[in-house]
Design an enzyme around this catalytic site. Structure first.
Site, PDB file in Angstrom:
ATOM      1  N   GLY A 187      90.466 110.499  53.394  1.00 10.93           N
ATOM      2  CA  GLY A 187      90.263 110.373  54.744  1.00 10.93           C
ATOM      3  C   GLY A 187      91.949 110.873  55.344  1.00 10.93           C
ATOM      4  O   GLY A 187      92.423 110.416  56.203  1.00 10.93           O
TER       5      GLY A 187
ATOM      6  N   ASN B  23      92.274 105.570  51.200  1.00  9.83           N
ATOM      7  CA  ASN B  23      92.499 105.179  52.824  1.00  9.83           C
ATOM      8  C   ASN B  23      91.143 105.486  53.400  1.00  9.83           C
ATOM      9  O   ASN B  23      91.138 104.815  54.560  1.00  9.83           O
ATOM     10  CB  ASN B  23      93.474 106.420  53.332  1.00  9.83           C
ATOM     11  CG  ASN B  23      93.491 106.209  54.820  1.00  9.83           C
ATOM     12  OD1 ASN B  23      93.895 105.352  55.275  1.00  9.83           O
ATOM     13  ND2 ASN B  23      92.847 107.391  55.513  1.00  9.83           N
TER      14      ASN B  23
ATOM     15  N   SER C 260      91.668  95.903  54.776  1.00 12.94           N
ATOM     16  CA  SER C 260      91.708  95.562  56.114  1.00 12.94           C
ATOM     17  C   SER C 260      91.873  93.801  56.347  1.00 12.94           C
ATOM     18  O   SER C 260      91.494  93.441  55.583  1.00 12.94           O
ATOM     19  CB  SER C 260      90.510  95.827  57.061  1.00 12.94           C
ATOM     20  OG  SER C 260      90.503  95.437  58.192  1.00 12.94           O
TER      21      SER C 260
ATOM     22  N   TYR D 271      81.437  95.903  56.996  1.00 12.55           N
ATOM     23  CA  TYR D 271      82.668  96.583  56.910  1.00 12.55           C
ATOM     24  C   TYR D 271      83.687  95.511  56.358  1.00 12.55           C
ATOM     25  O   TYR D 271      84.306  95.665  55.286  1.00 12.55           O
ATOM     26  CB  TYR D 271      83.382  96.976  58.040  1.00 12.55           C
ATOM     27  CG  TYR D 271      84.566  97.385  57.907  1.00 12.55           C
ATOM     28  CD1 TYR D 271      85.025  98.865  57.478  1.00 12.55           C
ATOM     29  CD2 TYR D 271      85.511  96.856  58.541  1.00 12.55           C
ATOM     30  CE1 TYR D 271      86.414  99.199  57.608  1.00 12.55           C
ATOM     31  CE2 TYR D 271      86.906  97.261  58.741  1.00 12.55           C
ATOM     32  CZ  TYR D 271      87.194  98.235  57.985  1.00 12.55           C
ATOM     33  OH  TYR D 271      88.632  99.011  58.013  1.00 12.55           O
ATOM     34  N   ALA D 272      83.733  94.229  56.900  1.00  9.28           N
ATOM     35  CA  ALA D 272      84.523  92.923  56.334  1.00  9.28           C
ATOM     36  C   ALA D 272      84.216  92.938  55.086  1.00  9.28           C
ATOM     37  O   ALA D 272      85.001  92.453  54.257  1.00  9.28           O
ATOM     38  CB  ALA D 272      84.278  91.937  57.432  1.00  9.28           C
TER      39      ALA D 272
ATOM     40  N   ALA E   6      82.792  94.550  52.578  1.00  8.63           N
ATOM     41  CA  ALA E   6      83.252  95.662  51.710  1.00  8.63           C
ATOM     42  C   ALA E   6      84.739  95.732  51.326  1.00  8.63           C
ATOM     43  O   ALA E   6      85.074  95.744  50.316  1.00  8.63           O
ATOM     44  CB  ALA E   6      82.752  96.825  52.323  1.00  8.63           C
ATOM     45  N   LYS E   7      85.318  95.253  52.690  1.00  8.44           N
ATOM     46  CA  LYS E   7      86.922  95.348  52.297  1.00  8.44           C
ATOM     47  C   LYS E   7      87.416  93.824  51.678  1.00  8.44           C
ATOM     48  O   LYS E   7      88.291  94.217  50.816  1.00  8.44           O
ATOM     49  CB  LYS E   7      87.524  95.492  53.882  1.00  8.44           C
ATOM     50  CG  LYS E   7      87.487  96.638  54.383  1.00  8.44           C
ATOM     51  CD  LYS E   7      87.968  97.779  53.725  1.00  8.44           C
ATOM     52  CE  LYS E   7      88.313  99.134  54.456  1.00  8.44           C
ATOM     53  NZ  LYS E   7      88.710 100.129  53.626  1.00  8.44           N
TER      54      LYS E   7
ATOM     55  N   ILE F 161      95.277  99.128  64.383  1.00  4.78           N
ATOM     56  CA  ILE F 161      96.160 100.203  64.246  1.00  4.78           C
ATOM     57  C   ILE F 161      95.772 101.205  65.453  1.00  4.78           C
ATOM     58  O   ILE F 161      94.566 101.720  65.741  1.00  4.78           O
ATOM     59  CB  ILE F 161      95.860 101.041  62.851  1.00  4.78           C
ATOM     60  CG1 ILE F 161      96.303 100.548  61.895  1.00  4.78           C
ATOM     61  CG2 ILE F 161      96.918 102.325  63.249  1.00  4.78           C
ATOM     62  CD1 ILE F 161      96.115 101.097  60.521  1.00  4.78           C
TER      63      ILE F 161
END
Length: 264
Positions: free
Chosen positions: A20, A88, A142, A156-157, A159-160, A189
């Site tokens: 990425g 990343n 994250s 997403y949360a 997976a992180k 960010i």
């Protein structure tokens, strides 16, 4: 034990891959490592909007096993080794609305990009790192791994959170073999895409970009530092962690969130 480090050229002779790496935080990390003297490889699905002749680009979809195999093969063929791997790549494209609106495909696509891609790349490059008894792997996670936003980014949360756990487990296995494994968990960010999002929110609410930014910070529970991070600030942390100056650091998660997470 004292060592003399050349901060301006401390990564000379090192080969680094940043996934990425064509935009946002990934591009900032790539530029930071290149300035420190590393030979930098970047990968993403699409070519960078602004090409940098100083970096080797590989087009690949890392959410697929074919994409990761392509990157592993090309890096080994062109460079023979890899010293630094910065995982990343991260994305969340699932709809809001909580668990009810999420399909199996939503979950699978999110886990492929955010967890399985790093796992496959690590597996591809670790044997040579172990053989040479040196290497650094950075997993960009994250704060959502600890502070999930269930309505918007539940897969997403999750997976992180898995990536953070995996990273710690991997470090326990390979640190004694000369490979350092670390996790960096940023908060919000202010990338170019974030700026565009603030502009869209401001336009739809007939407000200012500053007001839109404040509303998002409030939704996160506040950022004590008073603003989101800049990509270069995250890149500076990564630049330190992959350097010889961080030689004793492994198995640790570094949170860079301006104080967003309210607990210790």
């Amino acid at each position: 034990m004292e060592k003399d480090f050349n901060f301006n050229n401390e990564l000379s002779g090192k080969i680094a891959l940043i996934t990425g790496g064509t935009k946002g935080t990934g591009r900032a990390i790539a530029e930071r490592l290149w300035r420190a003297g590393a030979t930098v490889i970047i990968t993403a699905r699409n070519k960078p909007e602004i090409e940098n002749s100083n970096m080797h680009f590989i087009a690949a979809d890392l959410s697929t096993s074919e994409g990761t195999e392509k990157v592993i093969g090309e890096v080994k063929a062109a460079f023979g080794k890899l010293d630094i791997l910065v995982n990343n790549l991260g994305s969340s494209e699932t709809p809001g609305g909580g668990f009810k609106v999420l399909t199996d495909e939503d979950w699978e696509k999110t886990f492929q990009a955010n967890l399985f891609a790093p796992v496959r790349l690590d597996r591809g490059f670790l044997p040579e790192m172990i053989q040479q008894k040196s290497g650094v792997i950075i997993h960009i996670a994250s704060i959502q791994g600890r502070l999930p936003l269930y309505d918007a980014t539940l897969p997403y949360a999750s997976a992180k959170a898995g990536l953070i756990n995996y990273s710690k487990s991997l470090s326990n296995e390979v640190s004694s073999k000369g490979v350092r494994v670390l996790t960096v968990s940023p908060g919000w960010i202010m990338t170019t895409s974030s700026v565009r999002m603030m502009e869209r929110i401001a336009e739809s609410s007939n407000g200012t970009v500053e007001e839109a930014t404040e509303s998002v910070m409030n939704a996160l529970g506040g950022i004590p530092f008073g603003r989101p991070a800049q990509p270069e600030e995250v890149a500076e942390l990564v630049g330190f962690l992959v350097s010889p100056r961080a030689n004793y650091l492994t198995g640790t998660e570094f949170v860079i969130d301006g104080g967003t997470i309210p607990t210790i």
